[in-house]
Design a protein around this motif. Structure first.
Motif, PDB file in Angstrom:
ATOM      1  N   ALA A   1       0.852  -1.198   0.000  1.00  0.00           N
ATOM      2  CA  ALA A   1       0.000   0.000   0.000  1.00  0.00           C
ATOM      3  C   ALA A   1       0.878   1.235   0.000  1.00  0.00           C
ATOM      4  CB  ALA A   1      -0.871   0.005   1.256  1.00  0.00           C
ATOM      5  N   PRO A   2       0.363   2.380  -0.450  1.00  0.00           N
ATOM      6  CA  PRO A   2       1.157   3.613  -0.294  1.00  0.00           C
ATOM      7  C   PRO A   2       1.208   3.986   1.193  1.00  0.00           C
ATOM      8  CG  PRO A   2      -0.967   4.088  -1.305  1.00  0.00           C
ATOM      9  CD  PRO A   2      -0.887   2.611  -1.173  1.00  0.00           C
ATOM     10  N   PRO A   3       2.194   4.816   1.602  1.00  0.00           N
ATOM     11  CA  PRO A   3       2.324   5.122   3.041  1.00  0.00           C
ATOM     12  C   PRO A   3       1.059   5.726   3.665  1.00  0.00           C
ATOM     13  CG  PRO A   3       4.280   5.848   1.864  1.00  0.00           C
ATOM     14  CD  PRO A   3       3.305   5.407   0.827  1.00  0.00           C
ATOM     15  N   MET A   4       0.328   6.529   2.878  1.00  0.00           N
ATOM     16  CA  MET A   4      -0.914   7.120   3.416  1.00  0.00           C
ATOM     17  C   MET A   4      -2.101   6.604   2.602  1.00  0.00           C
ATOM     18  SD  MET A   4      -0.188   9.524   5.812  1.00  0.00           S
ATOM     19  CE  MET A   4      -1.190  10.976   5.800  1.00  0.00           C
ATOM     20  N   VAL A   5      -3.097   6.093   3.281  1.00  0.00           N
ATOM     21  CA  VAL A   5      -4.329   5.671   2.608  1.00  0.00           C
ATOM     22  C   VAL A   5      -5.498   6.384   3.295  1.00  0.00           C
ATOM     23  CG1 VAL A   5      -5.821   3.708   2.067  1.00  0.00           C
ATOM     24  CG2 VAL A   5      -3.346   3.417   2.024  1.00  0.00           C
ATOM     25  N   ASP A   6      -6.249   7.148   2.535  1.00  0.00           N
ATOM     26  CA  ASP A   6      -7.368   7.947   3.074  1.00  0.00           C
ATOM     27  C   ASP A   6      -6.927   8.828   4.246  1.00  0.00           C
ATOM     28  OD1 ASP A   6      -9.003   6.676   1.231  1.00  0.00           O
ATOM     29  OD2 ASP A   6      -9.464   5.035   2.624  1.00  0.00           O
ATOM     30  N   GLY A   7      -5.758   9.402   4.121  1.00  0.00           N
ATOM     31  CA  GLY A   7      -5.261  10.297   5.174  1.00  0.00           C
ATOM     32  C   GLY A   7      -4.737   9.574   6.408  1.00  0.00           C
ATOM     33  N   LEU A   8      -4.708   8.254   6.384  1.00  0.00           N
ATOM     34  CA  LEU A   8      -4.207   7.501   7.549  1.00  0.00           C
ATOM     35  C   LEU A   8      -2.960   6.710   7.181  1.00  0.00           C
ATOM     36  CD1 LEU A   8      -7.578   6.120   8.958  1.00  0.00           C
ATOM     37  CD2 LEU A   8      -6.249   8.044   9.808  1.00  0.00           C
ATOM     38  N   LEU A   9      -2.149   6.424   8.194  1.00  0.00           N
ATOM     39  CA  LEU A   9      -0.917   5.682   7.935  1.00  0.00           C
ATOM     40  C   LEU A   9      -1.231   4.219   7.639  1.00  0.00           C
ATOM     41  CD1 LEU A   9       1.447   7.117  10.699  1.00  0.00           C
ATOM     42  CD2 LEU A   9       1.263   7.816   8.321  1.00  0.00           C
ATOM     43  N   SER A  10      -0.607   3.717   6.594  1.00  0.00           N
ATOM     44  CA  SER A  10      -0.867   2.320   6.208  1.00  0.00           C
ATOM     45  C   SER A  10       0.251   1.412   6.723  1.00  0.00           C
ATOM     46  CB  SER A  10      -0.934   2.212   4.685  1.00  0.00           C
ATOM     47  OG  SER A  10       0.381   2.321   4.183  1.00  0.00           O
ATOM     48  N   GLU A  11       0.170   0.151   6.301  1.00  0.00           N
ATOM     49  CA  GLU A  11       1.165  -0.836   6.736  1.00  0.00           C
ATOM     50  C   GLU A  11       2.560  -0.571   6.152  1.00  0.00           C
ATOM     51  OE1 GLU A  11      -1.704  -1.291   5.275  1.00  0.00           O
ATOM     52  OE2 GLU A  11      -1.733  -2.927   3.816  1.00  0.00           O
ATOM     53  N   SER A  12       2.642   0.320   5.153  1.00  0.00           N
ATOM     54  CA  SER A  12       3.972   0.597   4.575  1.00  0.00           C
ATOM     55  C   SER A  12       4.592   1.872   5.144  1.00  0.00           C
ATOM     56  CB  SER A  12       3.867   0.714   3.050  1.00  0.00           C
ATOM     57  OG  SER A  12       3.158   1.886   2.728  1.00  0.00           O
ATOM     58  N   SER A  13       3.835   2.598   5.976  1.00  0.00           N
ATOM     59  CA  SER A  13       4.327   3.899   6.437  1.00  0.00           C
ATOM     60  C   SER A  13       5.576   3.777   7.311  1.00  0.00           C
ATOM     61  CB  SER A  13       3.233   4.644   7.197  1.00  0.00           C
ATOM     62  OG  SER A  13       2.760   3.827   8.244  1.00  0.00           O
TER      63      SER A  13
ATOM     64  N   PRO B   1       7.791   1.163   7.615  1.00  0.00           N
ATOM     65  CA  PRO B   1       8.969   0.746   6.832  1.00  0.00           C
ATOM     66  C   PRO B   1       9.515   1.879   5.961  1.00  0.00           C
ATOM     67  CG  PRO B   1       7.304  -0.953   6.744  1.00  0.00           C
ATOM     68  CD  PRO B   1       6.681   0.210   7.441  1.00  0.00           C
ATOM     69  N   PHE B   2       8.607   2.703   5.422  1.00  0.00           N
ATOM     70  CA  PHE B   2       9.023   3.828   4.590  1.00  0.00           C
ATOM     71  C   PHE B   2       9.854   4.827   5.417  1.00  0.00           C
ATOM     72  CE2 PHE B   2       8.098   7.886   2.294  1.00  0.00           C
ATOM     73  CZ  PHE B   2       8.672   7.540   1.089  1.00  0.00           C
ATOM     74  N   LEU B   3       9.379   5.069   6.644  1.00  0.00           N
ATOM     75  CA  LEU B   3      10.076   5.974   7.551  1.00  0.00           C
ATOM     76  C   LEU B   3      11.469   5.422   7.890  1.00  0.00           C
ATOM     77  CD1 LEU B   3       9.403   8.586   9.224  1.00  0.00           C
ATOM     78  CD2 LEU B   3       8.868   7.069  11.111  1.00  0.00           C
ATOM     79  N   ILE B   4      11.530   4.133   8.152  1.00  0.00           N
ATOM     80  CA  ILE B   4      12.811   3.497   8.477  1.00  0.00           C
ATOM     81  C   ILE B   4      13.777   3.641   7.293  1.00  0.00           C
ATOM     82  CG2 ILE B   4      13.926   1.242   8.985  1.00  0.00           C
ATOM     83  CD1 ILE B   4      12.285   2.567  11.309  1.00  0.00           C
ATOM     84  N   PHE B   5      13.226   3.463   6.086  1.00  0.00           N
ATOM     85  CA  PHE B   5      14.045   3.616   4.874  1.00  0.00           C
ATOM     86  C   PHE B   5      14.610   5.040   4.807  1.00  0.00           C
ATOM     87  CE2 PHE B   5      14.220   5.073   0.450  1.00  0.00           C
ATOM     88  CZ  PHE B   5      15.169   4.195  -0.065  1.00  0.00           C
ATOM     89  N   LEU B   6      13.734   6.022   5.078  1.00  0.00           N
ATOM     90  CA  LEU B   6      14.165   7.428   4.992  1.00  0.00           C
ATOM     91  C   LEU B   6      15.241   7.755   6.029  1.00  0.00           C
ATOM     92  CD1 LEU B   6      10.833   9.404   4.429  1.00  0.00           C
ATOM     93  CD2 LEU B   6      12.552   8.764   2.750  1.00  0.00           C
ATOM     94  N   ILE B   7      15.145   7.141   7.186  1.00  0.00           N
ATOM     95  CA  ILE B   7      16.128   7.436   8.244  1.00  0.00           C
ATOM     96  C   ILE B   7      17.436   6.673   8.014  1.00  0.00           C
ATOM     97  CG2 ILE B   7      16.599   7.193  10.736  1.00  0.00           C
ATOM     98  CD1 ILE B   7      13.527   7.580  11.136  1.00  0.00           C
ATOM     99  N   ALA B   8      17.318   5.392   7.661  1.00  0.00           N
ATOM    100  CA  ALA B   8      18.523   4.549   7.589  1.00  0.00           C
ATOM    101  C   ALA B   8      19.306   4.725   6.292  1.00  0.00           C
ATOM    102  CB  ALA B   8      18.136   3.088   7.788  1.00  0.00           C
ATOM    103  N   SER B   9      18.630   5.086   5.205  1.00  0.00           N
ATOM    104  CA  SER B   9      19.336   5.206   3.922  1.00  0.00           C
ATOM    105  C   SER B   9      20.486   6.221   3.947  1.00  0.00           C
ATOM    106  CB  SER B   9      18.354   5.568   2.808  1.00  0.00           C
ATOM    107  OG  SER B   9      17.757   4.396   2.363  1.00  0.00           O
TER     108      SER B   9
END
Lengths: 513, 162
Positions: free
Chosen positions: B33-45, B47-55
């Motif tokens: 899923a995309p990080p935000m679905v209907d304005g709410l955080l999804s199951e990928s949000s 992991p996406f954040l971790i990617f942004l911090i660790a990369s």
């Protein structure tokens, strides 16, 4: 007051024969693992973790407390006798203990270390008993947005206190990546399973812990030359102390200074409360403070009793401090408490204020066990077994590590009944071995494994509560407080660390010499 | 390719592989899923954040590693000399453990555990010596661990005859 009474009632549980048996087993396992270079109390609890599955939780926790307290203390034995810290927290003890040993005062140095550890450990445990009710009432005020900010604070502090911050971030990310495999915490969706059905249930906590800490250590130990190890430890074997030599005189204790005992206990306790800081930092800060206020700072490095006492008192006082955030907030203070948290999770217990309010009778024996194991250091180490501690290094390395290899891999099976999870533990062990070889710290890994999933859960729940508005994190006072604290620590801690790193490097170089 | 070899060191390869793992991790999450679905955080949000911090950390470590090796090459000539102690012992441990895990559910504890311990002792020793002593230790350790787990903690291990 009611909670303190419940804690005191826990004393009766600890003094039951079976509890005392488990406490003693834990105590001696801790002494052995702490005294042997390369093994730590954390590894001891890692190996005990799968065995606790079939044990009543109270006994498991009592045993862990024995391991924790004695494991931190016994690192001083080889630090003093052969200048090799049995545990990382005993590095500062080497600086003063070994010169004392060379002056023929080795037994006295062990005596001072024992008294310091017993005093520090007891004060730390007492502070835990009396402060945790206050921590609980504070913790009860923290709501979901605040819980996320608190975990964020903990994760940031864990990274900042590490010397190699970028590496700490990567280890942490690796831990979180592994911890997020399996079912999503809020939706019925499986993540990162890559079509492997065995991964749907995720990677078991025991698999992660044993892989990262026990199996990676086995690879490390394979590189040690057995003959060289025997040569080094034979120095300890040749040392013979008489029982009466262990007792420092009252005058000698007075020279160390009562203030040193009290101040170091407080320093150790406060550093313990700080997430991720651990016993090494407690010993270091306390040692530096003792040197700063000493009337004879020139004696430091050549056998100053106050330096030895400061380091040993603080690292044991840290044990009580590290339990406070773990129990009241579910945030471990160091790697060992993170694994004790894992033990609690095995029993389905979620640490937090609710636990301490509603289930204090379950936790109370653990508090008392910590206090008793600190107090036990005096009679057991000074009166009974002190002279025999030196013989611990005689234990056959080959037998010891091959036993650990068997217990570790079977531990994963005992926890999961799955050969697949055993394989995963091996893979994680290999990766963590390479990480460790390159100086990647392993404590952020375990804290990430524990805190990562909680951070995700609180973050997404908070955003759901606020209908996707991130401002909720700053409009709630508790959350704002932790966010500001995070910023403050992110600015101030690196400055303090830079000074500390330079001094610690000097100390390490001196120990190597 | 001739110049690539010196760069294949852990200080470069670990952050490189971590970055690759992070990319796989985030792609796999975004496929759900995309990080935000209907304005709410999804199951990928998350992991996406971790990617942004660790990369950035992985990239910085990777570049630092490259820089360090380049500097080393400039100082020592053209070849990076790795002076670290090399040993096949860790690889042997992996092999023994992998074989143990593969055969554990087929052959069971009683047959495999003493063999496993025996081979571990051989690896931890400097050379193959005191074989009889090692066999006796391996059997004893097997018995102690069996008693501890099976009798003490009631854990059922697989056995060939079960």
């Amino acid at each position: 007051m009611d909670q303190i009474l419940q804690i005191l009632a826990g004393t009766t549980v600890v003094f039951q024969p079976l509890s005392l048996l488990y406490l003693s087993i834990g105590f001696f396992i801790g002494i052995i693992f702490g005294a042997l270079p390369g093994l730590t109390s954390m590894l001891a609890i890692v190996l005990l973790l799968p065995m606790t599955y079939t044990m009543p939780m109270t006994y498991a926790l009592i045993m862990c407390m024995g391991v924790y307290m004695s494991g931190i203390y016994s690192g001083s034995i080889t630090a003093i006798t052969i200048n090799i810290p049995g545990a990382p927290s005993a590095l500062m003890t080497c600086l003063e203990g070994y010169p004392m040993m060379r002056k023929g005062l080795g037994a006295k140095a062990i005596g001072h270390a024992t008294i310091g550890s017993a005093i520090g450990g007891s004060i730390g445990a007492l502070l835990l008993i009396f402060v945790s009710p206050m921590a609980v009432s504070l913790a009860l005020k923290i709501r979901t947005p605040g819980k996320f900010s608190l975990i964020l604070f903990a994760l940031v502090v864990i990274v900042i206190v590490e010397k190699k911050r970028m590496k700490a971030i990567l280890t942490m990310a690796f831990g979180i990546m592994l911890a997020t495999v399996g079912m999503d915490p809020l939706k019925s969706v499986s993540r990162f399973t890559f079509g492997i059905p065995n991964l749907i249930e995720g990677i078991d906590l025991t698999t992660l812990i044993i892989g990262a800490f026990a199996i990676s250590e086995l690879f490390d130990q394979a590189m040690v030359n057995n003959a060289e190890y025997k040569k080094i430890t034979s120095a300890a074997n040749s040392v013979k102390f008489k029982r009466r030599e262990f007792f420092p005189t009252f005058q000698e204790m007075k020279e160390a200074g009562w203030k040193t005992y009290l101040k170091s206990s407080l320093i150790g306790y406060i550093i313990g409360v700080l997430p991720g800081a651990g016993a090494s930092m407690a010993a270091f800060v306390s040692y530096v403070e003792a040197k700063r206020v000493s009337k004879h700072p020139e004696r430091f490095g050549s056998g100053a009793v106050d330096g030895l006492v400061a380091a040993e008192t603080a690292n044991n006082a840290m044990c009580g401090g590290a339990m406070v955030p773990m129990l009241s907030l579910g945030i471990p203070g160091d790697g060992t408490t993170a694994i004790i948290l894992g033990v609690l999770m095995v029993y389905g217990v979620v640490p937090g204020p609710d636990l301490l309010v509603k289930q204090m009778h379950v936790m109370a024996p653990m508090y008392m066990a910590l206090l008793i194991s600190a107090a036990l250091l005096l009679p057991l180490s000074l009166f009974l077994f002190g002279p025999y501690y030196l013989k611990i290094v005689r234990i056959n390395r080959l037998v010891l590590y091959s036993s650990i290899a068997l217990i570790a891999i079977l531990g994963v099976f005992a926890a999961t009944y799955s050969a697949f999870q055993m394989g995963l533990a091996l893979v994680i062990g290999v990766v963590m071995y390479f990480f460790k070889k390159q100086g990647y710290p392993n404590v952020p890994f375990i804290l990430a494994v524990i805190l990562g999933p909680l951070a995700e859960q609180y973050m997404r729940t908070t955003m759901t509560i606020s209908s996707g508005n991130p401002l909720i994190f700053i409009t709630h006072f508790d959350s704002l407080f932790f966010l500001l604290l995070t910023v403050a620590f992110a600015i101030l801690l690196p400055r303090a660390n830079r000074r500390a790193d330079a001094m610690e490097k000097k100390a390490e170089d001196k120990v190597k010499l | 390719m001739k110049t690539l070899k010196p760069y294949l060191q852990a200080k470069v390869t670990i952050p490189f592989f971590m970055q690759v793992a992070l990319i796989i991790y985030v792609i796999s999450a975004l496929q759900l899923a995309p990080p935000m679905v209907d304005g709410l955080l999804s199951e990928s949000s998350f992991p996406f954040l971790i990617f942004l911090i660790a990369s950035p950390a992985a990239i910085k470590l990777f570049l630092d590693g490259l820089k360090a090796i380049k500097k080393e090459i400039a100082e020592t000539g053209s070849v990076v000399v790795v002076k670290k102690k090399k040993s096949i012992k860790p690889a042997l441990i992996v092999l023994i453990m992998a074989v143990f895990i593969l055969l554990f559910e087929i052959l069971g504890f009683t047959i495999l555990a003493p063999l496993y311990v025996f081979f571990f002792m051989l690896i931890y020793d400097d050379k193959p010596q005191d074989i009889v002593k090692k066999i006796i230790y391996a059997l004893l350790i097997g018995v102690v661990v069996y008693v501890m787990y099976v009798i003490g903690f009631d854990i059922r291990f697989p056995e060939l005859w079960r």
